[in-house]
Each structure stands twice: as C-alpha cells, then as structure tokens.
Scaffold this active site. Structure first.
Site, short mmCIF file in Angstrom:
data_model
loop_
_atom_site.label_atom_id
_atom_site.label_comp_id
_atom_site.label_asym_id
_atom_site.label_seq_id
_atom_site.Cartn_x
_atom_site.Cartn_y
_atom_site.Cartn_z
N LYS B 81 -213.99 -114.26 19.66
CA LYS B 81 -215.12 -113.54 20.20
C LYS B 81 -216.23 -113.95 19.79
CE LYS B 81 -215.97 -108.61 21.51
NZ LYS B 81 -215.33 -107.38 21.27
N SER B 156 -214.16 -104.62 25.38
CA SER B 156 -215.06 -105.51 25.52
C SER B 156 -214.48 -107.32 25.08
CB SER B 156 -216.30 -105.54 24.56
OG SER B 156 -215.90 -105.54 23.11
N SER B 180 -211.82 -102.13 22.10
CA SER B 180 -211.99 -103.16 22.55
C SER B 180 -211.24 -104.33 22.45
CB SER B 180 -213.62 -103.68 21.96
OG SER B 180 -214.53 -103.23 22.81
#
Lengths: 103, 488
Positions: B81, B156, B180
C-alpha cells in the site's frame, strides 16, 4: 449545536486551510450533519469512566506497568543532511528554505 | 497446473523450492497480469518492473549457486500500500501533497519483507492518507472491484485487495485504522487481517491516527495471510508501541483442532442495518462452526451503536495533529501562491489535500479546540473505554467473536461519494476492533446473487492471532467457497 460559516472559517484558520465560497458552503452542510450525528454521544453515561488509551494494550495484557518505554540516551547516526534535503521543495546550503519570516 | 498468477504464496514457494519455476518466471507472470488487467482495475500507483526483475534475477543466481538464504518469502513478489514508505520508491499516500515524495528509508515491515526474500512489485492505490472506505478518495484515480468494474473495491486499502483478488500479486500489505484492510478484503473476496495494536511495527507507516493504525496482510487464503504476518510481526526499537511479546508460529498452529472453542455472536451486529444476503450467508457459515464442534453463544456489545461517532471524533483528532507536518517545508508539494510563510502553509495544504482529508483535519481541529475538547474528544475517549469493556466482558465468556465485516455489498462507484456520513457508516463493524486494539480478520464466506463477494469477520482477544487464524483457516476449508468469474 449549529455551526455557521464564521465558525468553520475560524477552524480553517487554526488548521491552516482555506476554502473558496462554494467549497465553504458545501463544507458547512457536511460539517453540520456530522456534528449532529455526534450528539448521540451525549446520551452515553460516562461519569467516572477513564480515558486511558489502548496504546499500551500489550503491556496491560502482560500485567506490566504502562510507563512509556525508554531507551538509553546514546548518540546515534541520523539521516545525512543531503539526504534529508533531497525531498525539500527549496533548500539552500544545508538548510530548508522558506519565504522570509522577518521583514 | 493452473496459471502462476492464480497460485497461492505457499504453492509459489513450493515451485521455487523444487526449481519447477524460476523467480524470474514467477515475477514475470505477475507483471504480465498487471499489464493485462491494471488498465481496468487500476490497483497500482507505481509498478517497479525493472527493479523487481533485477531482484528476481539475482535471487535466481543465488538459488542456482546455493548461496540463497532460505527466507520465509524468497522470490515472492508482493504489492505494498502506498502509505508504507519504501526507500527510493515513490510513496504518495494517494495524495497530491506527496505526489513526488521519494522516501530516504524503508518502513520496518519493508525491511522485514526484504530480509525474508520478498520482491516489491509495486505500490497500491488507496484513499488519500487512508481516509475512506472506497478508494474513490485517491487523488489519482479510483480502483475498481475485480468482480464488477462498476463497483468500488472498498477502502482504504482497495488497491491491495483488488490486486490480490485479480492475481496481480499473490499477497499484499495494507493498513487498517478503522477497517481499511478488512472492508476491502470483504468487498474483493480476499482474506485480510488487522493484527493486534502493537503486533506489527508502525515505523514507516505514514501516520493517520496513531492509536488506531496497524499494518496487516491481504491474501487469497488464510495460510498466506498467516505466512505474511509471520514475516512482518514482532517488536521494533523504532516503534515504542510495538509489543515485546514473542511472535507465535502462525502457520504451525493453523491446523489445530477447533472443537470445543466457544464462539460469540454479538446480537448488535445483526441489526436492521445489515444487508439480507450478507446475513443469510453469515448465518449459514456460523452454522458450519457448530458442525465443527464449536459452541455458539449470543453475546452483547451495547456500545456498537456509538462506535462510528466515537471513531469519527478520535481518528480525525489524531489525523489533524499528524497531518500538521505537511507544510511544504521539508518534503511534498509547495504552493507558488504565497506572499509569506503563513500564506505558503495555507496555500500548500489547501492545494495538496483532497476534500475528505480536509474534512477530517477540520473535524479533528474542531473537536480538539477550546470549548469543544471535553464535549467531543474526552467524551469519545470515555466511550472508547466502555467499548473496550464490552469486549473484555464478551471475551470472559467466549474465545472468539464472529459477525459481518460490512453492512452492505460493494456499492457502485460514485454512489456514496457525495454523502460523507453515509460513507462513514460503512465502517460500523470494523472500527470497534481498532478502538479496542484487538485483532480482526475478514474471510470470504460466499457470493451474493449478483456475484459479489461477502466477508465474515472473526475477532479475537489481544495477541490471539494464532487462534484467530486457526479458526479462520478451518472455516475456510469447511466453506470451500466456489469463486465466481472475475470481471477481467
């Protein structure tokens, strides 16, 4: 409690943000809606409840005290100055450069 | 043999160990898959094609000469990420303000993955600074759900979950502040784990809400997630909130007997807000637990209804403080629209941050400001304690908790973007684990009539990841969910 444009502008000032009038209007609406939702917290009885953080959950589990973990105060190498300046928008010699602060 | 990009990490390790495939072939296979799908999925912000192939070639040479260390993840390409810093590789947090930021150091999880022999394939898209539940808040582009390109992948960590689901990477790391990792895992039909607060070092994770943030793995199976956790978990002198506690043997304990485990089903998690198809799928999966010899017990988590308010006071408060560092001085965007230092700060931040990030900074600044601090921040912190007490009480009676990961199926792109509060409510079943600091995992438990994945969440007491993974793995085998056709 209702929030108005002036209040939002004051908060923006504290947060170092600025909004154009259209953005501000939309913002006030959303802000109002979110704060209204938060009012449900007022209904929870929390008289003597502590605000202790979960950050040291692992210490709590192990029954240790929750003092901040410390390390020896030893001199250690840090990021070289040139490397630290690599991402700076503006730099001069060994310094970050900003607009003049003193007239 | 099925195509390389659909193999598990475990299978890829076997291929490498038996020399049935070279690390270069494996890396090429995932890079090909990225070339083939990512125009449609948009999971990656940066693909490290040449460095990945160079590292693969080096590992192949080492394997051939017998010099290779037998790392846990030798030759496994992974996606990371884009809010986890990677030395020399652009790390943007999907924000304009960090669009050209090249970190001078690796996050601890990156150093650990490198030591384990893993290869960095690229950096994945996310909501800007991890603030969002759909990956639509990326400043660059939205990521699409691999099962239906018109729908969001969740967020996210939507890029990480979508990349793993579609076979662009066999595994990935995400971060979870309020769901997330787990929510996009559920939306994309993958397994996602948020470890206990302190189990994985946060050093080098760009801070959003420091008392809630935790890095964790995403994979196509529970055993792959266990393997990734094994590689990244453990104490770190660079993060004083990381736990000194020894790391368990997650893979070694994954096949333990689950018979006799007491499983709690919180009644508040099956309320009116839960989608009917999700409830049906969960009830069927929970029934299987009984078949496995677990006993089910209804428990109560009375503070659940206050969780969203509590979270959306505390997380923005911490964010408003953490994001004060983006001032255009040391790194990141600097505005040209400036007359003095103060106007430089304001213009830089106003140009560099997207709408949701600004909203959270504003909410955070408001709830911490004089006159409102007690009413909001202190109040929410107290409710957080009550919520932890709910868990404490529940875990006196049961070993683990099961429930939904999300209240709804993956929604359409744009559907909820204009209503921030509606988006916040998507996090109802996930934020509680962050507020309490306990681990939670999302496991695929079925598909809806529309062919969309459904996730089941399992939560455990502090540091009980081994037992959590054990139950999840056993249930995964028992459910044997038949995957439907991907959209690409």
């Amino acid at each position: 409690m209702p929030i108005d444009t002036r209040e939002v502008e004051k908060i923006a000032e504290l947060a170092h943000l600025k909004f154009d009038p259209q953005e501000l209007e939309r913002f006030v609406g959303h802000f109002q809606q979110i704060l209204e939702y938060f009012t449900q917290l007022e209904t929870v009885s929390t008289g003597a409840v502590s605000t202790e953080n979960v950050q040291y959950a692992h210490q709590a589990v192990e029954g240790k005290n929750r003092a901040t973990p410390m390390r020896e105060d030893e001199v250690r190498s840090s990021l070289p100055v040139a490397t630290a300046l690599d991402n700076a928008p503006e730099s001069s010699e060994d310094h970050f450069q900003v607009p003049p602060v003193i007239e | 043999m099925s195509e390389i990009h659909h193999l598990s990490i475990k299978q890829l390790r076997d291929l490498i160990q038996r020399r049935d495939a070279s690390v270069t072939e494996i890396t090429e296979s995932f890079l090909n898959r990225i070339r083939q799908c990512d125009d449609k999925i948009k999971a990656f912000l940066t693909v490290e094609e040449e460095p990945a192939l160079a590292q693969a070639a080096q590992l192949d040479r080492q394997l051939a000469s017998g010099e290779s260390k037998n790392g846990l993840l030798t030759g496994i390409p992974l996606a990371i990420k884009d809010n986890i810093v990677t030395q020399g590789v652009r790390t943007t947090c999907a924000s304009r303000i960090l669009e050209n930021y090249i970190p001078p150091y690796d996050a601890t999880v990156m150093s650990r993955l490198k030591e384990s022999g893993a290869i960095l394939l690229g950096k994945t898209n996310c909501d800007e600074f991890a603030m969002g539940s759909s990956t639509e808040n990326s400043a660059f582009f939205p990521t699409r759900n691999p099962w239906d390109l018109e729908r969001v992948p969740g967020g996210s960590s939507g890029g990480s979950a979508a990349a793993v689901a579609v076979g662009e990477a066999p595994g990935a790391l995400g971060s979870d502040t309020g769901g997330s990792i787990r929510q996009p895992a559920a939306f994309c039909g993958t397994v996602g784990l948020k470890p206990t607060y302190g189990r994985v070092s946060r050093y080098g994770l760009v801070a959003f809400a420091s008392s809630l943030d935790q890095i964790g793995p995403v994979g196509n199976s529970v055993s792959d997630v266990a393997l990734l956790l094994q590689a990244i978990a453990g104490s770190d002198p660079q993060d004083s909130t990381s736990a000194a506690r020894p790391v368990e043997d997650y893979l070694g304990e994954i096949d333990q007997e689950v018979k006799g485990l007491k499983i709690g089903v919180p009644k508040e998690w099956f309320g009116s807000g839960l989608d009917g198809q999700i409830e049906q799928s969960l009830r069927a999966a929970i029934k299987k637990l009984e078949g496995l010899g677990c006993s089910l017990l209804e428990v109560s988590m009375p503070q659940t209804e206050y969780a969203i308010s509590t979270y959306y006071v505390i997380a923005p408060a911490e964010a408003s403080s953490n994001l004060a560092r983006y001032d255009g001085v040391r790194y990141g965007h600097r505005s040209a629209d400036q007359t003095d230092l103060d106007s430089m700060f304001k213009s830089t931040r106003s140009e560099g941050f997207g709408e949701e990030v600004k909203r959270r900074i504003m909410i955070g600044t408001y709830v911490l400001s004089a006159g409102y601090y007690d009413a909001y921040f202190i109040k929410a912190s107290k409710v957080r304690t009550l919520l932890r007490n709910d868990y404490h009480e529940a875990f006196k009676k049961v070993d683990l908790l099961v429930g939904p990961t999300t209240p709804s199926l993956p929604f359409k792109i744009g559907e909820k973007k204009t209503d921030p509060l509606e988006m916040y409510l998507m996090d109802i079943y996930t934020v509680t684990a962050n507020l309490a600091g306990i681990p939670g995992l999302s496991l695929p438990c079925g598909f809806s009539q529309e062919g969309l994945p459904i996730g089941l969440q399992i939560q455990a007491p502090y540091f009980q990841e081994a037992r959590l993974l054990n139950l999840a793995h056993t249930l995964e085998q028992e459910l044997a969910v038949q995957k439907q056709e991907l959209a690409v």
